[in-house]
Enzyme design. Structure first.
Site, PDB file in Angstrom:
ATOM      1  N   ASP A  79       1.154  -0.681  -0.344  1.00  0.00           N
ATOM      2  CA  ASP A  79       0.098  -0.320  -0.133  1.00  0.00           C
ATOM      3  C   ASP A  79       0.735   1.232  -0.375  1.00  0.00           C
ATOM      4  O   ASP A  79       1.681   1.458   0.429  1.00  0.00           O
ATOM      5  CB  ASP A  79      -1.023  -0.266   0.668  1.00  0.00           C
ATOM      6  CG  ASP A  79      -0.110  -0.154   2.594  1.00  0.00           C
ATOM      7  OD1 ASP A  79       1.105  -0.702   2.865  1.00  0.00           O
ATOM      8  OD2 ASP A  79      -0.719   1.044   3.956  1.00  0.00           O
ATOM      9  N   GLU A 137      -1.084  -1.880   4.773  1.00  0.00           N
ATOM     10  CA  GLU A 137       0.188  -1.711   6.442  1.00  0.00           C
ATOM     11  C   GLU A 137      -0.330  -1.155   7.214  1.00  0.00           C
ATOM     12  O   GLU A 137       0.228  -0.654   8.590  1.00  0.00           O
ATOM     13  CB  GLU A 137       1.763  -2.262   5.466  1.00  0.00           C
ATOM     14  CG  GLU A 137       2.134  -2.053   7.104  1.00  0.00           C
ATOM     15  CD  GLU A 137       2.834  -1.465   7.794  1.00  0.00           C
ATOM     16  OE1 GLU A 137       2.687  -1.804   8.819  1.00  0.00           O
ATOM     17  OE2 GLU A 137       2.853  -0.207   7.177  1.00  0.00           O
ATOM     18  N   GLU A 138      -0.719   0.591   6.637  1.00  0.00           N
ATOM     19  CA  GLU A 138      -0.218   2.369   6.879  1.00  0.00           C
ATOM     20  C   GLU A 138      -1.872   2.198   8.035  1.00  0.00           C
ATOM     21  O   GLU A 138      -2.323   3.022   7.906  1.00  0.00           O
ATOM     22  CB  GLU A 138      -0.710   2.650   5.654  1.00  0.00           C
ATOM     23  CG  GLU A 138       0.555   2.617   5.346  1.00  0.00           C
ATOM     24  CD  GLU A 138       2.457   3.551   5.777  1.00  0.00           C
ATOM     25  OE1 GLU A 138       2.010   3.608   6.946  1.00  0.00           O
ATOM     26  OE2 GLU A 138       3.272   2.971   4.685  1.00  0.00           O
ATOM     27  N   HIS A 363       7.838   8.153   4.497  1.00  0.00           N
ATOM     28  CA  HIS A 363       6.527   9.705   5.057  1.00  0.00           C
ATOM     29  C   HIS A 363       6.513  10.617   4.685  1.00  0.00           C
ATOM     30  O   HIS A 363       5.462  11.592   4.553  1.00  0.00           O
ATOM     31  CB  HIS A 363       5.829   9.296   6.643  1.00  0.00           C
ATOM     32  CG  HIS A 363       5.279   7.747   6.504  1.00  0.00           C
ATOM     33  ND1 HIS A 363       4.120   7.562   7.390  1.00  0.00           N
ATOM     34  CD2 HIS A 363       5.245   6.637   6.354  1.00  0.00           C
ATOM     35  CE1 HIS A 363       4.046   5.940   7.364  1.00  0.00           C
ATOM     36  NE2 HIS A 363       4.636   5.740   6.541  1.00  0.00           N
TER      37      HIS A 363
HETATM   38 NI    NI Z   1       6.407   1.343   5.904  1.00  0.00          NI
END
Ligand code: NI
Length: 391
Positions: A79, A137-138, A363
């Site tokens: 993702d 996953e986030e 990020h």
């Molecule tokens: Ni990651």
């Protein structure tokens, strides 16, 4: 076994082309339809038994070697994040507001490369590799959703491996610590209730803003004065909302934040003290509180035996790469849910290159990595599969 590093290098253009394609077309958690389609197609082309739609958009595939057991599971996340990309790369995101800013595009490309490497050597592979390509996953629950859909059954894996490209460290570094390597993560919300009134007449109110200020300060005493200085804990209050007007003391205030710990006993201590401090300080100032605590992920804890096999694989396959056996991070990862059930190792693969400007943090809108790390990741995972399955 032949030289898996050279073999992975020969596949570099395949890996890079996949990674850049995923990077151009990022998809948010549980929306990885295009990505999962490419993953399934690549694995089917190798003749693997592929199941799609596991945990909504997850893909599971089995590669059987020269015997069915043992089974090693390898997990790769797919993702992207809701971030506007600012890398200016020629393969930058073509989807506005969505970006692969954590490197999961690279993880997916590594996973498909490992499948190729192991497929070419299936006759020598002493067991089965179960490939798990995970959505969301986030913080959206992708691992739990795949487990609920049976990702850990038929066949049940005996060992598991996962990896993360790691821009905190340069290309040529590997994080291979044993024990906890990523933190258990909790989310909290606190509602502090007082009594509102005029800002000039505080004696007629019970001020929840003052109570929040005292609570935020007192919470820091938990890490500083309750947890051993040799153990780690983080309590971060990251959101504080109270009244609107300059002359009104509001009736209530809200705070949000996160708690991070490694060891279960530290986690329990911190959560117990958290309630005592919040309720005690609020009570002393005449306020009442409602506390909501939610566990986001357990800690990622590397099994000592599995980690040792990965270290041996790294020493043979990537002899020039520096192994770091002490690296840990307070970040969290939902690979923890798989590793709670199956002993495994979660590897960090150094991916930064500051000379090329490829060292922005995960990020960050300018996040990008040295793609040679993809070769390290693929060669190591393939070599570790041989090392572990031979046991
Ligand atoms: Ni990651």
């Amino acid at each position: 076994m032949d030289d898996l590093y050279s073999a992975a290098q020969k596949l570099f253009s395949y890996t890079q082309q996949l990674r850049r394609d995923f990077h151009r077309h990022p998809e948010l958690g549980f929306q990885e339809v295009r990505t999962a389609g490419i993953v399934a197609r690549e694995l089917q082309e190798l003749g693997l038994e592929v199941t799609t739609g596991i945990g909504k958009t997850g893909v599971v595939a089995l590669l059987e070697g020269n015997r069915p057991d043992p089974v090693l599971m390898m997990r790769f996340d797919m993702d992207a994040l809701p971030i506007v990309e600012e890398t200016g790369a020629e393969y930058a995101s073509q989807t506005p507001g969505v970006m692969h800013a954590c490197g999961h595009d690279g993880h997916t490309a590594i996973g498909l490369t490992v499948a190729r490497l192991l497929h070419e050597r299936a006759k020598e592979l002493p067991g089965t590799v179960k490939f798990v390509f995970q959505p969301a996953e986030e913080g959206l629950g992708g691992a739990e959703s795949m487990i609920a859909d049976g990702a850990l059954r038929d066949p049940a894996p005996r060992y598991t491996l996962g990896l993360h490209l790691w821009n905190e460290k340069p290309l040529g570094w590997l994080g291979l610590a044993s024990g906890p390597v990523m933190a258990a993560s909790e989310i909290f919300e606190i509602r502090v209730k007082g009594k509102g009134g005029h800002g000039a007449l505080p004696h007629q109110t019970v001020d929840p803003v003052l109570a929040c200020a005292q609570i935020i300060t007192a919470l820091q005493s938990i890490a500083a004065r309750n947890v051993s200085p040799l153990q780690a804990a983080v309590i971060s209050v990251t959101s504080l909302r109270a009244g609107e007007a300059f002359n009104v003391i509001p009736p209530h205030a809200e705070m949000k934040g996160t708690i991070r710990t490694f060891e279960p006993e530290v986690r329990e201590l911190v959560l117990k003290r958290f309630r005592e401090v919040v309720e005690g300080v609020a009570g002393a100032l005449g306020c009442s509180v409602e506390i909501k605590l939610q566990s986001l992920t357990p800690a990622v804890s590397n099994d000592a035996h599995v980690t040792e096999f990965v270290r041996q694989a790294a020493a043979k396959t990537l002899p020039l790469v520096r192994q770091d056996h002490a690296n840990r991070t307070m970040g969290s990862e939902d690979m923890a849910y798989f590793m709670k059930e199956v002993p495994g190792c979660f590897v960090f693969v150094g991916s930064a290159n500051s000379e090329l400007g490829l060292d922005a943090a995960h990020h960050h809108p300018r996040f990008d990595f040295d793609e040679r790390a993809l070769v390290h990741g693929a060669a190591l995972m393939a070599a570790a599969a041989f090392e572990i399955l031979a046991q």
